[in-house]
Design a protein around this motif. Structure first.
Motif, short mmCIF file in Angstrom:
data_model
loop_
_atom_site.label_atom_id
_atom_site.label_comp_id
_atom_site.label_asym_id
_atom_site.label_seq_id
_atom_site.Cartn_x
_atom_site.Cartn_y
_atom_site.Cartn_z
N ALA A 267 76.01 33.20 30.12
CA ALA A 267 75.19 33.56 28.95
C ALA A 267 74.49 34.89 29.12
O ALA A 267 74.17 35.57 28.14
N ALA A 268 74.24 35.27 30.36
CA ALA A 268 73.53 36.53 30.61
C ALA A 268 74.36 37.75 30.23
O ALA A 268 73.84 38.87 30.19
N PRO B 291 58.56 36.64 24.15
CA PRO B 291 58.47 38.08 24.37
C PRO B 291 59.83 38.70 24.68
O PRO B 291 60.78 37.97 25.02
N PRO B 292 59.95 40.02 24.59
CA PRO B 292 61.22 40.68 24.96
C PRO B 292 61.59 40.33 26.40
O PRO B 292 60.74 40.29 27.29
N GLY B 293 62.88 40.03 26.61
CA GLY B 293 63.36 39.71 27.95
C GLY B 293 63.25 38.25 28.32
O GLY B 293 63.72 37.84 29.38
N ALA C 222 67.35 43.98 27.70
CA ALA C 222 66.74 42.71 28.09
C ALA C 222 67.18 41.60 27.13
O ALA C 222 67.24 41.80 25.91
N LEU C 223 67.50 40.43 27.66
CA LEU C 223 67.93 39.31 26.84
C LEU C 223 66.76 38.79 26.00
O LEU C 223 65.74 38.37 26.54
N THR C 224 66.94 38.81 24.69
CA THR C 224 65.86 38.47 23.77
C THR C 224 66.42 37.63 22.64
O THR C 224 67.52 37.88 22.15
N ALA C 225 65.66 36.62 22.22
CA ALA C 225 66.11 35.71 21.17
C ALA C 225 65.42 36.00 19.84
O ALA C 225 64.24 36.40 19.82
N PHE D 20 63.27 31.59 29.17
CA PHE D 20 62.32 30.74 28.47
C PHE D 20 62.86 30.14 27.18
O PHE D 20 62.22 29.26 26.61
N VAL D 21 64.00 30.62 26.72
CA VAL D 21 64.57 30.11 25.48
C VAL D 21 65.94 29.47 25.73
O VAL D 21 66.13 28.28 25.50
#
Length: 380
Positions: A133-134, A221-223, A174-177, A228-229
């Motif tokens: 997923a990363a 938050p960003p990243g 950065a991975l962000t949702a 966390f998600v």
């Protein structure tokens, strides 16, 4: 499970079984045939409080403990894996919003999803991104008033009917949702049909062509998109799949025992043939063992101890392989009936294979579990 479940869990298990047989099983064959879930199934789940049942009560959810949630997944998965997948996906998104979302996002989406008025989908997978997923390639670029999303998601469960998507992107590296509504300009939803199994999951691919979202649509938050998600939500989906796989295997076992007792060949029920007995013996033993692994994972999740991740991985790995083997043996025991639409065994056989792929493939699970054996058992 005698002596393991408490009184409340045992009582709820019986109610879950009754609900699944009365409200879901009658629609299961049609869901597979038409590749859609009947609206009354979603309405029934919502009315019973089974959408968001594992979300804490303070956020409007059912507050169900992890073992009970597993038993719910077991019973729904016993009759229809597509419906179990719906419950899992809705809870995955809701847990992510509760964990990392804003008050505005919780107010906007939790109530409608719990009531069945809205459907949520979790959009991580891409044409070239599966278990890793990363490695997502969908981008979110800063723009006036927010961000612009560009990219392609695929194999998104219930994407055909979702009102909102929880989308994992790469935002400035950065991975962000983000939460993206279905009617967002630039978002195209394309149905995916004719999969091997879980055909009622109404999969879709999503194309983001400069889709504008605001900073308020960012979840966490960003990243924080994966840690966390994404990861906690995927853990919940993995846990549901593990229990659902045991439910499927249980269904194959029950059907096989009944058929073997009724079906006569060479003057005797086939249950009296030694090779059939071997298959039934392996099936009942494997199902019992896999269910205990799931229960162990549920207790670990409920306690929040440090081993919950690995116990869930082991439960999903073993349960999915048990489901596939049980379905294969059930087809053999049923013979021609097992490969026809007259029996749910044919559907279980196709669904079981999917369970070895979704929420992390068997091989990925084996790799992670093998890598962590030393840590788990403190091998020097």
């Amino acid at each position: 499970m005698l002596g393991i479940l408490n009184v409340e869990q045992t009582d709820r298990w019986g109610r879950f079984k009754e609900f699944a047989e009365q409200r879901i099983e009658p629609h299961a064959a049609d869901a597979d045939r038409t590749q859609t879930l009947a609206p009354e199934v979603l309405k029934g789940l919502a009315a019973a409080g089974y959408i968001g049942s594992s979300v804490p009560r303070r956020w409007g959810g059912g507050g169900m403990d992890a073992v009970c949630y597993g038993l719910l997944s077991h019973e729904i998965g016993r009759v229809c894996q597509s419906t179990r997948n719906l419950v899992a996906v809705e809870d995955m998104v809701c847990h992510a919003v509760v964990r990392a979302g804003s008050e505005r996002q919780r107010d906007r989406w939790l109530g409608p999803v719990f009531s069945g008025e809205a459907v949520a989908a979790f959009a991580i997978t891409e044409p070239e991104v599966g278990s890793d997923a990363a490695a997502v390639e969908t981008t979110a670029t800063s723009a006036a008033g927010g961000f612009v999303l560009s990219g392609h998601k695929k194999w998104i469960s219930f994407g055909q009917i979702a009102d909102v998507f929880l989308v994992l992107t790469r935002c400035e590296g950065a991975l962000t949702a983000f939460l993206v509504e279905r009617d967002a300009p630039g978002l195209a939803v394309r149905p995916i049909r004719d999969l091997l199994g879980l055909r009622g999951s109404m999969l879709a691919e999503l194309v983001f062509d400069d889709v504008h979202v605001t900073a308020d649509d960012m979840v966490g938050p960003p990243g924080a998109g994966l840690a966390f998600v994404g990861s906690p939500a995927l853990g919940l989906g993995r846990y549901s799949t593990a229990w659902g796989a045991v439910g499927l295997a249980q269904s194959c076992l029950e059907a096989s025992v009944g058929h073997a007792a009724r079906r006569r060949q060479h003057g005797a029920p086939i249950a009296e043939h030694q090779l059939v007995r071997r298959m039934l013996a392996d099936m009942v033993t494997d199902v019992s063992a896999a269910r205990l692994l799931c229960h162990q994972a549920g207790v670990s999740v409920e306690k929040g101890d440090s081993g919950d991740l690995y116990r869930t991985l082991m439960a999903k790995y073993r349960s999915s392989t048990v489901a596939r083997r049980a379905a294969e043996d059930a087809v053999q025991i049923h013979g021609a009936l097992g490969v026809s639409g007259e029996s749910p065994i044919e559907r279980h056989y196709r669904d079981a294979k999917i369970l070895e792929i979704i929420e992390g493939t068997t091989q990925i699970h084996q790799s992670i579990i093998g890598e962590c054996v030393g840590t788990l058992y403190q091998v020097p």
